[in-house]
Design a protein around this motif. Structure first.
Motif, PDB file in Angstrom:
ATOM      1  N   SER A 229      58.658  -5.997  17.487  1.00 53.04           N
ATOM      2  CA  SER A 229      59.149  -4.281  17.796  1.00 53.04           C
ATOM      3  C   SER A 229      57.352  -3.689  18.184  1.00 53.04           C
ATOM      4  CB  SER A 229      58.388  -3.990  15.554  1.00 53.04           C
ATOM      5  OG  SER A 229      57.512  -4.918  15.965  1.00 53.04           O
ATOM      6  N   GLU A 230      56.601  -4.628  18.905  1.00 56.34           N
ATOM      7  CA  GLU A 230      55.278  -3.901  19.267  1.00 56.34           C
ATOM      8  C   GLU A 230      55.973  -4.428  20.746  1.00 56.34           C
ATOM      9  OE1 GLU A 230      53.095  -3.109  17.131  1.00 56.34           O
ATOM     10  OE2 GLU A 230      53.405  -3.355  15.988  1.00 56.34           O
ATOM     11  N   CYS A 231      56.815  -5.173  21.734  1.00 56.10           N
ATOM     12  CA  CYS A 231      56.201  -5.126  23.253  1.00 56.10           C
ATOM     13  C   CYS A 231      57.811  -5.462  23.500  1.00 56.10           C
ATOM     14  CB  CYS A 231      55.529  -6.306  23.391  1.00 56.10           C
ATOM     15  SG  CYS A 231      56.109  -8.325  23.067  1.00 56.10           S
ATOM     16  N   GLY A 232      58.860  -5.375  22.625  1.00 54.97           N
ATOM     17  CA  GLY A 232      60.542  -5.157  23.162  1.00 54.97           C
ATOM     18  C   GLY A 232      60.798  -6.692  23.647  1.00 54.97           C
ATOM     19  N   THR A 233      59.623  -7.248  23.855  1.00 55.32           N
ATOM     20  CA  THR A 233      60.174  -8.434  24.366  1.00 55.32           C
ATOM     21  C   THR A 233      61.129 -10.205  23.378  1.00 55.32           C
ATOM     22  OG1 THR A 233      57.986  -9.159  25.364  1.00 55.32           O
ATOM     23  CG2 THR A 233      59.138 -10.946  24.829  1.00 55.32           C
ATOM     24  N   THR A 234      62.298 -10.383  24.093  1.00 50.37           N
ATOM     25  CA  THR A 234      63.418 -10.749  23.594  1.00 50.37           C
ATOM     26  C   THR A 234      63.408 -12.629  23.473  1.00 50.37           C
ATOM     27  OG1 THR A 234      64.935  -9.579  24.387  1.00 50.37           O
ATOM     28  CG2 THR A 234      65.816 -11.438  24.003  1.00 50.37           C
ATOM     29  N   VAL A 235      62.993 -13.363  22.781  1.00 50.98           N
ATOM     30  CA  VAL A 235      62.230 -14.054  22.701  1.00 50.98           C
ATOM     31  C   VAL A 235      63.888 -14.932  21.093  1.00 50.98           C
ATOM     32  CG1 VAL A 235      60.351 -14.059  22.211  1.00 50.98           C
ATOM     33  CG2 VAL A 235      61.194 -13.977  19.987  1.00 50.98           C
ATOM     34  N   THR A 236      64.198 -16.351  21.084  1.00 52.81           N
ATOM     35  CA  THR A 236      65.268 -17.141  20.648  1.00 52.81           C
ATOM     36  C   THR A 236      64.453 -17.198  19.169  1.00 52.81           C
ATOM     37  OG1 THR A 236      64.188 -19.194  21.049  1.00 52.81           O
ATOM     38  CG2 THR A 236      65.976 -18.142  22.660  1.00 52.81           C
ATOM     39  N   GLY A 237      65.587 -17.488  18.430  1.00 55.69           N
ATOM     40  CA  GLY A 237      64.688 -17.879  16.980  1.00 55.69           C
ATOM     41  C   GLY A 237      64.266 -19.828  16.874  1.00 55.69           C
ATOM     42  N   ARG A 238      64.277 -20.177  17.914  1.00 59.49           N
ATOM     43  CA  ARG A 238      63.451 -21.142  18.268  1.00 59.49           C
ATOM     44  C   ARG A 238      62.419 -20.826  18.717  1.00 59.49           C
ATOM     45  NH1 ARG A 238      65.328 -26.846  21.890  1.00 59.49           N
ATOM     46  NH2 ARG A 238      63.468 -27.607  20.988  1.00 59.49           N
ATOM     47  N   THR A 239      62.329 -19.410  19.408  1.00 58.23           N
ATOM     48  CA  THR A 239      60.471 -20.026  19.362  1.00 58.23           C
ATOM     49  C   THR A 239      59.820 -19.123  18.150  1.00 58.23           C
ATOM     50  OG1 THR A 239      61.814 -19.159  22.094  1.00 58.23           O
ATOM     51  CG2 THR A 239      59.502 -18.001  21.214  1.00 58.23           C
ATOM     52  N   LEU A 240      60.586 -18.128  17.466  1.00 56.47           N
ATOM     53  CA  LEU A 240      59.944 -17.668  16.357  1.00 56.47           C
ATOM     54  C   LEU A 240      59.854 -18.545  15.335  1.00 56.47           C
ATOM     55  CD1 LEU A 240      61.695 -14.639  15.644  1.00 56.47           C
ATOM     56  CD2 LEU A 240      59.694 -14.796  17.014  1.00 56.47           C
ATOM     57  N   ASP A 241      60.475 -19.924  15.191  1.00 51.40           N
ATOM     58  CA  ASP A 241      60.253 -20.739  14.535  1.00 51.40           C
ATOM     59  C   ASP A 241      58.860 -21.945  14.510  1.00 51.40           C
ATOM     60  OD1 ASP A 241      62.512 -20.268  13.059  1.00 51.40           O
ATOM     61  OD2 ASP A 241      63.967 -21.720  13.854  1.00 51.40           O
ATOM     62  N   GLU A 242      58.727 -21.661  15.924  1.00 47.83           N
ATOM     63  CA  GLU A 242      57.618 -22.254  16.349  1.00 47.83           C
ATOM     64  C   GLU A 242      56.428 -21.755  17.332  1.00 47.83           C
ATOM     65  OE1 GLU A 242      59.661 -24.093  20.426  1.00 47.83           O
ATOM     66  OE2 GLU A 242      60.715 -25.438  19.239  1.00 47.83           O
ATOM     67  N   THR A 243      56.368 -20.463  16.855  1.00 47.25           N
ATOM     68  CA  THR A 243      55.313 -19.851  16.662  1.00 47.25           C
ATOM     69  C   THR A 243      54.847 -19.888  14.865  1.00 47.25           C
ATOM     70  OG1 THR A 243      56.231 -18.610  18.456  1.00 47.25           O
ATOM     71  CG2 THR A 243      54.658 -17.671  17.259  1.00 47.25           C
ATOM     72  N   PRO A 244      53.664 -20.386  15.572  1.00 49.48           N
ATOM     73  CA  PRO A 244      52.231 -19.268  14.011  1.00 49.48           C
ATOM     74  C   PRO A 244      53.061 -18.265  12.935  1.00 49.48           C
ATOM     75  CG  PRO A 244      51.132 -20.585  15.779  1.00 49.48           C
ATOM     76  CD  PRO A 244      52.059 -20.357  16.509  1.00 49.48           C
ATOM     77  N   ARG A 245      53.405 -18.939  12.463  1.00 49.69           N
ATOM     78  CA  ARG A 245      53.738 -17.750  10.891  1.00 49.69           C
ATOM     79  C   ARG A 245      52.140 -16.765  11.530  1.00 49.69           C
ATOM     80  NH1 ARG A 245      57.941 -17.145  11.994  1.00 49.69           N
ATOM     81  NH2 ARG A 245      59.962 -18.402  10.192  1.00 49.69           N
ATOM     82  N   PRO A 246      52.343 -15.622  10.495  1.00 47.94           N
ATOM     83  CA  PRO A 246      51.360 -14.596  10.530  1.00 47.94           C
ATOM     84  C   PRO A 246      50.119 -14.970   9.457  1.00 47.94           C
ATOM     85  CG  PRO A 246      52.764 -13.445  10.833  1.00 47.94           C
ATOM     86  CD  PRO A 246      53.411 -14.156  10.670  1.00 47.94           C
ATOM     87  N   LEU A 247      49.133 -14.685   9.047  1.00 42.14           N
ATOM     88  CA  LEU A 247      47.787 -15.122   8.368  1.00 42.14           C
ATOM     89  C   LEU A 247      48.115 -14.237   7.103  1.00 42.14           C
ATOM     90  CD1 LEU A 247      46.176 -17.236   6.570  1.00 42.14           C
ATOM     91  CD2 LEU A 247      43.725 -15.999   7.388  1.00 42.14           C
ATOM     92  N   VAL A 248      48.677 -14.183   5.839  1.00 43.64           N
ATOM     93  CA  VAL A 248      48.875 -13.635   4.716  1.00 43.64           C
ATOM     94  C   VAL A 248      47.765 -13.841   3.479  1.00 43.64           C
ATOM     95  CG1 VAL A 248      49.869 -12.113   2.417  1.00 43.64           C
ATOM     96  CG2 VAL A 248      50.793 -13.095   5.332  1.00 43.64           C
ATOM     97  N   LEU A 249      46.605 -13.125   3.638  1.00 43.26           N
ATOM     98  CA  LEU A 249      45.347 -13.454   2.290  1.00 43.26           C
ATOM     99  C   LEU A 249      45.644 -13.420   1.107  1.00 43.26           C
ATOM    100  CD1 LEU A 249      42.704 -13.148   5.454  1.00 43.26           C
ATOM    101  CD2 LEU A 249      43.575 -15.593   4.072  1.00 43.26           C
ATOM    102  N   PRO A 250      45.449 -13.742  -0.385  1.00 42.46           N
ATOM    103  CA  PRO A 250      45.526 -13.483  -1.198  1.00 42.46           C
ATOM    104  C   PRO A 250      44.606 -12.369  -1.480  1.00 42.46           C
ATOM    105  CG  PRO A 250      44.384 -15.248  -1.702  1.00 42.46           C
ATOM    106  CD  PRO A 250      45.076 -14.842  -0.488  1.00 42.46           C
ATOM    107  N   ILE A 251      44.458 -11.231  -2.409  1.00 39.34           N
ATOM    108  CA  ILE A 251      44.022 -10.171  -2.774  1.00 39.34           C
ATOM    109  C   ILE A 251      43.330 -10.865  -4.013  1.00 39.34           C
ATOM    110  CG2 ILE A 251      43.629  -8.159  -3.985  1.00 39.34           C
ATOM    111  CD1 ILE A 251      46.412  -7.206  -2.765  1.00 39.34           C
ATOM    112  N   LEU A 252      41.521 -11.200  -3.595  1.00 34.27           N
ATOM    113  CA  LEU A 252      41.589 -11.445  -5.069  1.00 34.27           C
ATOM    114  C   LEU A 252      40.482 -10.009  -6.061  1.00 34.27           C
ATOM    115  CD1 LEU A 252      39.414 -14.149  -2.843  1.00 34.27           C
ATOM    116  CD2 LEU A 252      41.367 -14.434  -4.392  1.00 34.27           C
ATOM    117  N   SER A 253      40.172 -10.534  -6.946  1.00 36.23           N
ATOM    118  CA  SER A 253      39.922  -9.217  -8.165  1.00 36.23           C
ATOM    119  C   SER A 253      38.783  -9.520  -8.143  1.00 36.23           C
ATOM    120  CB  SER A 253      41.034  -9.041  -9.395  1.00 36.23           C
ATOM    121  OG  SER A 253      41.415  -9.958  -9.841  1.00 36.23           O
ATOM    122  N   ASN A 254      37.625  -8.848  -9.267  1.00 39.09           N
ATOM    123  CA  ASN A 254      36.219  -9.707  -9.796  1.00 39.09           C
ATOM    124  C   ASN A 254      36.703  -9.988 -11.066  1.00 39.09           C
ATOM    125  OD1 ASN A 254      35.423  -8.999  -7.141  1.00 39.09           O
ATOM    126  ND2 ASN A 254      34.157  -6.522  -8.002  1.00 39.09           N
TER     127      ASN A 254
END
Length: 88
Positions: free
Chosen positions: A63-88
């Motif tokens: 969605s950012e640069c229009g590059t075409t990749v295979t599903g296998r490439t996505l499987d091998e690419t690290p996932r974005p880091l999702v941090l939990p929301i901490l409350s006080n």
């Protein structure tokens, strides 16, 4: 009705590898991006065997640069880091 190989009218994003939308770090632009399924690439059996690849490869576009990749490439690419929301 949505299937793993059709675009969702709801615009939902899923991490499931056969869904029409994927979420990953783009191996080209390195952005945290959404990838939309755009079709399958079919290889003759002899070619796939010689190259050690699947006969059918799912293709996605960034969605950012229009590059075409295979599903296998996505499987091998690290996932974005999702941090939990901490409350006080």
């Amino acid at each position: 009705m949505d299937t793993p190989f059709t675009h969702s009218k709801s615009g939902g994003v899923s991490l499931h590898p056969t869904s029409p939308h994927r979420h990953a770090i783009c191996p080209n632009c390195r952005h945290d991006a959404h990838f939309a399924y755009i079709g399958d690439q079919h290889w003759p059996e002899e070619v796939a065997q010689k190259r050690g690849i699947a006969q059918v490869m799912r293709l996605y576009t960034c969605s950012e640069c229009g590059t075409t990749v295979t599903g296998r490439t996505l499987d091998e690419t690290p996932r974005p880091l999702v941090l939990p929301i901490l409350s006080n």
